[in-house]
Design a protein around this motif. Structure first.
Motif, mmCIF file in Angstrom:
data_model
loop_
_atom_site.group_PDB
_atom_site.id
_atom_site.type_symbol
_atom_site.label_atom_id
_atom_site.label_comp_id
_atom_site.label_asym_id
_atom_site.label_seq_id
_atom_site.Cartn_x
_atom_site.Cartn_y
_atom_site.Cartn_z
ATOM 1 N N ALA A 38 26.717 -26.330 -72.895
ATOM 2 C CA ALA A 38 25.494 -25.555 -72.734
ATOM 3 C C ALA A 38 25.370 -24.950 -71.335
ATOM 4 C CB ALA A 38 24.282 -26.444 -73.016
ATOM 5 N N SER A 39 24.955 -23.682 -71.300
ATOM 6 C CA SER A 39 24.712 -23.008 -70.024
ATOM 7 C C SER A 39 23.412 -23.509 -69.406
ATOM 8 C CB SER A 39 24.626 -21.500 -70.242
ATOM 9 O OG SER A 39 23.467 -21.173 -70.999
ATOM 10 N N ARG A 40 23.212 -23.187 -68.154
ATOM 11 C CA ARG A 40 21.980 -23.596 -67.465
ATOM 12 C C ARG A 40 20.755 -22.981 -68.136
ATOM 13 N NH1 ARG A 40 23.802 -23.160 -61.016
ATOM 14 N NH2 ARG A 40 25.260 -24.959 -61.101
ATOM 15 N N SER A 41 20.822 -21.712 -68.470
ATOM 16 C CA SER A 41 19.654 -21.063 -69.082
ATOM 17 C C SER A 41 19.363 -21.648 -70.459
ATOM 18 C CB SER A 41 19.868 -19.554 -69.169
ATOM 19 O OG SER A 41 20.971 -19.245 -70.003
ATOM 20 N N PHE A 42 20.410 -21.905 -71.249
ATOM 21 C CA PHE A 42 20.239 -22.474 -72.586
ATOM 22 C C PHE A 42 19.665 -23.888 -72.494
ATOM 23 C CE2 PHE A 42 21.527 -24.602 -76.463
ATOM 24 C CZ PHE A 42 21.356 -23.638 -77.447
ATOM 25 N N THR A 43 20.187 -24.679 -71.558
ATOM 26 C CA THR A 43 19.730 -26.062 -71.387
ATOM 27 C C THR A 43 18.256 -26.113 -71.004
ATOM 28 O OG1 THR A 43 21.926 -26.858 -70.733
ATOM 29 C CG2 THR A 43 20.043 -28.181 -70.057
ATOM 30 N N CYS A 44 17.875 -25.336 -69.998
ATOM 31 C CA CYS A 44 16.487 -25.375 -69.524
ATOM 32 C C CYS A 44 15.532 -24.806 -70.561
ATOM 33 C CB CYS A 44 16.364 -24.617 -68.202
ATOM 34 S SG CYS A 44 17.213 -25.408 -66.808
ATOM 35 N N ARG A 45 15.985 -23.836 -71.358
ATOM 36 C CA ARG A 45 15.133 -23.314 -72.431
ATOM 37 C C ARG A 45 14.870 -24.386 -73.481
ATOM 38 N NH1 ARG A 45 12.025 -22.901 -75.436
ATOM 39 N NH2 ARG A 45 11.377 -21.193 -76.809
ATOM 40 N N GLN A 46 15.866 -25.212 -73.754
ATOM 41 C CA GLN A 46 15.718 -26.271 -74.740
ATOM 42 C C GLN A 46 14.657 -27.292 -74.336
ATOM 43 O OE1 GLN A 46 17.228 -25.164 -77.649
ATOM 44 N NE2 GLN A 46 17.946 -27.219 -77.919
ATOM 45 N N LYS A 47 14.515 -27.493 -73.055
ATOM 46 C CA LYS A 47 13.670 -28.574 -72.553
ATOM 47 C C LYS A 47 12.297 -28.096 -72.088
ATOM 48 C CE LYS A 47 16.645 -31.726 -73.442
ATOM 49 N NZ LYS A 47 16.365 -32.700 -74.535
ATOM 50 N N PRO A 52 9.486 -28.465 -67.617
ATOM 51 C CA PRO A 52 10.869 -28.914 -67.696
ATOM 52 C C PRO A 52 11.012 -30.407 -67.384
ATOM 53 C CG PRO A 52 10.665 -26.925 -66.364
ATOM 54 C CD PRO A 52 9.282 -27.445 -66.579
ATOM 55 N N GLU A 53 11.974 -31.029 -68.044
ATOM 56 C CA GLU A 53 12.214 -32.451 -67.822
ATOM 57 C C GLU A 53 13.104 -32.705 -66.607
ATOM 58 O OE1 GLU A 53 13.793 -34.116 -71.368
ATOM 59 O OE2 GLU A 53 12.082 -33.538 -72.615
ATOM 60 N N SER A 54 14.137 -31.884 -66.435
ATOM 61 C CA SER A 54 15.079 -32.138 -65.338
ATOM 62 C C SER A 54 14.579 -31.526 -64.036
ATOM 63 C CB SER A 54 16.454 -31.562 -65.677
ATOM 64 O OG SER A 54 16.465 -30.161 -65.509
ATOM 65 N N PRO A 257 22.847 -38.566 -63.197
ATOM 66 C CA PRO A 257 23.667 -38.892 -64.361
ATOM 67 C C PRO A 257 23.768 -37.712 -65.303
ATOM 68 C CG PRO A 257 21.996 -40.572 -63.961
ATOM 69 C CD PRO A 257 21.677 -39.407 -63.067
ATOM 70 N N VAL A 258 24.839 -37.685 -66.061
ATOM 71 C CA VAL A 258 25.020 -36.621 -67.040
ATOM 72 C C VAL A 258 23.955 -36.748 -68.113
ATOM 73 C CG1 VAL A 258 26.564 -35.673 -68.790
ATOM 74 C CG2 VAL A 258 27.482 -36.521 -66.625
ATOM 75 N N VAL A 259 23.342 -35.632 -68.457
ATOM 76 C CA VAL A 259 22.281 -35.626 -69.455
ATOM 77 C C VAL A 259 22.856 -35.198 -70.791
ATOM 78 C CG1 VAL A 259 20.101 -34.584 -70.141
ATOM 79 C CG2 VAL A 259 20.540 -35.096 -67.728
ATOM 80 N N GLU A 260 22.653 -36.007 -71.828
ATOM 81 C CA GLU A 260 23.058 -35.648 -73.181
ATOM 82 C C GLU A 260 21.887 -34.931 -73.842
ATOM 83 O OE1 GLU A 260 25.947 -35.947 -74.028
ATOM 84 O OE2 GLU A 260 26.839 -37.556 -72.838
ATOM 85 N N LEU A 261 22.094 -33.671 -74.235
ATOM 86 C CA LEU A 261 21.018 -32.873 -74.800
ATOM 87 C C LEU A 261 20.890 -33.143 -76.284
ATOM 88 C CD1 LEU A 261 21.751 -29.486 -73.075
ATOM 89 C CD2 LEU A 261 20.188 -31.281 -72.362
ATOM 90 N N ASP A 262 19.625 -33.199 -76.771
ATOM 91 C CA ASP A 262 19.432 -33.339 -78.201
ATOM 92 C C ASP A 262 19.150 -31.979 -78.822
ATOM 93 O OD1 ASP A 262 16.208 -34.762 -77.428
ATOM 94 O OD2 ASP A 262 16.711 -32.669 -77.819
ATOM 95 N N SER A 263 18.937 -31.963 -80.124
ATOM 96 C CA SER A 263 18.787 -30.697 -80.833
ATOM 97 C C SER A 263 17.350 -30.359 -81.139
ATOM 98 C CB SER A 263 19.579 -30.751 -82.154
ATOM 99 O OG SER A 263 19.083 -31.787 -82.973
ATOM 100 N N THR A 264 16.391 -31.107 -80.591
ATOM 101 C CA THR A 264 14.982 -30.874 -80.913
ATOM 102 C C THR A 264 14.272 -30.257 -79.734
ATOM 103 O OG1 THR A 264 15.000 -32.824 -82.312
ATOM 104 C CG2 THR A 264 12.832 -31.939 -81.666
ATOM 105 N N PRO A 265 13.740 -29.017 -79.866
ATOM 106 C CA PRO A 265 13.002 -28.404 -78.760
ATOM 107 C C PRO A 265 11.815 -29.275 -78.362
ATOM 108 C CG PRO A 265 13.433 -26.822 -80.526
ATOM 109 C CD PRO A 265 13.779 -28.186 -81.052
ATOM 110 N N ALA A 266 11.508 -29.284 -77.063
ATOM 111 C CA ALA A 266 10.395 -30.094 -76.576
ATOM 112 C C ALA A 266 9.086 -29.641 -77.176
ATOM 113 C CB ALA A 266 10.331 -29.997 -75.045
#
Length: 309
Positions: A38-47, A52-54, A257-266
């Motif tokens: 996942a790209s930075r933009s995709f990751t942050c959009r998910q959360k 934002p969480e991170s 730590p490495v963050v494992e992303l889930d598939s559910t939008p916040a």
């Protein structure tokens, strides 16, 4: 024709023009970004851009605002035509030199990262919200890369470790397989360039990586669950001009730590646009324009004409 007879015709013409204008008021289709890793933009959009969480995503919002994350698929240069290194300054690779996305350029070691195994085969996915013909080039950072310093072109290997032309589109994502570079460990970054062949436009993304062993090859660790792109109505869009980004911003932080992303939008996140939503919007505008045009034509036909005199 007298003034009293020009009234209905003028009104009908107005309706027709209004209908045609409705056809042009269609939001631009989006394009895409790296989905896995996942790209930075995709990751942050998910959360959830609004909360934002991170820490890295929070800092990106604080610097560049939330709209950049709602428009996670538009980190582009409209007239790139392969001139990536000439057009994008050092320190601004992740934003493609666009001020709107300057938060993605923050130099810090705690961006959410995907754990991968060096030398292993990996299936890459690039979410295409608007598919185009073109070529993907994936670069990896050199040994000794420091994520707490602004990313420069010199930090990337000179040649891409994977080049793919017109890969297969599977469930809305371009999917292709390649071997991950060897000789890397710890934090690194994969820089993706998608150069269209039907246009000079190009798209860019930065995916943070945590390499774990595997320098001798091997099959790699089992893949972590992959995040899925948000869907549904888009947040209100603001203008997205292509313009040079301001001076570099460097923020160092301790490694996370490495963050494992889930598939559910916040919860509470406003979903980003996808190709299906844009198509529905397009059809709605087309239908509206046609109905208004038909009404105007019917009014002209059915209006009885009188002779002056």
């Amino acid at each position: 024709m007298t003034a009293r007879h020009r009234g209905p015709a003028a009104f009908a013409a107005t309706l027709g023009v209004t209908g045609l204008l409705g056809l042009t008021a269609v939001p631009a289709l989006a394009h895409g970004s790296m989905q896995t890793p996942a790209s930075r933009s995709f990751t942050c959009r998910q959360k959830n851009p609004e909360s934002p969480e991170s820490a890295a995503c929070k800092a990106a919002v604080a610097l560049g605002g939330t709209q950049a994350l709602y428009d996670w698929h538009e980190v582009n240069i409209a007239d790139a035509a392969g001139r990536h290194r000439r057009l994008i300054p050092d320190g601004q690779l992740c934003s493609a030199g666009r001020a709107k996305y300057k938060g993605l350029d923050l130099a810090r070691a705690d961006w959410p990262a995907t754990r991968l195994t060096g030398g292993a085969r990996h299936e890459f996915r690039y979410k295409a919200t608007a598919p185009h013909k073109g070529t993907f080039e994936l670069y990896v950072t050199r040994s000794g890369y420091d994520p707490a310093k602004p990313l420069r072109w010199a930090d990337l290997e000179t040649s891409p470790f994977l080049t793919v032309k017109d890969p297969t589109l599977v469930n809305g994502s371009y999917t292709f397989t390649g071997t991950l570079p060897q000789g890397r460990s710890g934090r690194h970054l994969i820089y993706a360039i998608w150069q269209r062949s039907d246009s000079p436009e190009a798209f860019y993304s930065c995916s943070d990586i945590d390499f774990t062993g595997g320098e001798g090859g091997g099959t790699g660790a089992a893949p972590a669950p992959q995040p899925q792109p948000p869907s549904g109505p888009a947040a209100p869009a603001r203008p997205t001009p292509v313009c040079p980004a301001p001076a570099e911003h460097s923020h160092s932080a301790s490694a996370a730590p490495v963050v494992e992303l889930d598939s559910t939008p916040a919860s509470g996140a406003s979903p980003a646009p996808d190709a299906g939503t844009s198509l529905k919007t397009l059809l709605t505008h087309v239908g509206t324009g046609l109905l208004l045009g038909a009404a105007a034509t019917a009014l002209l036909i059915r209006r009885p004409r009188r002779r002056d005199g």
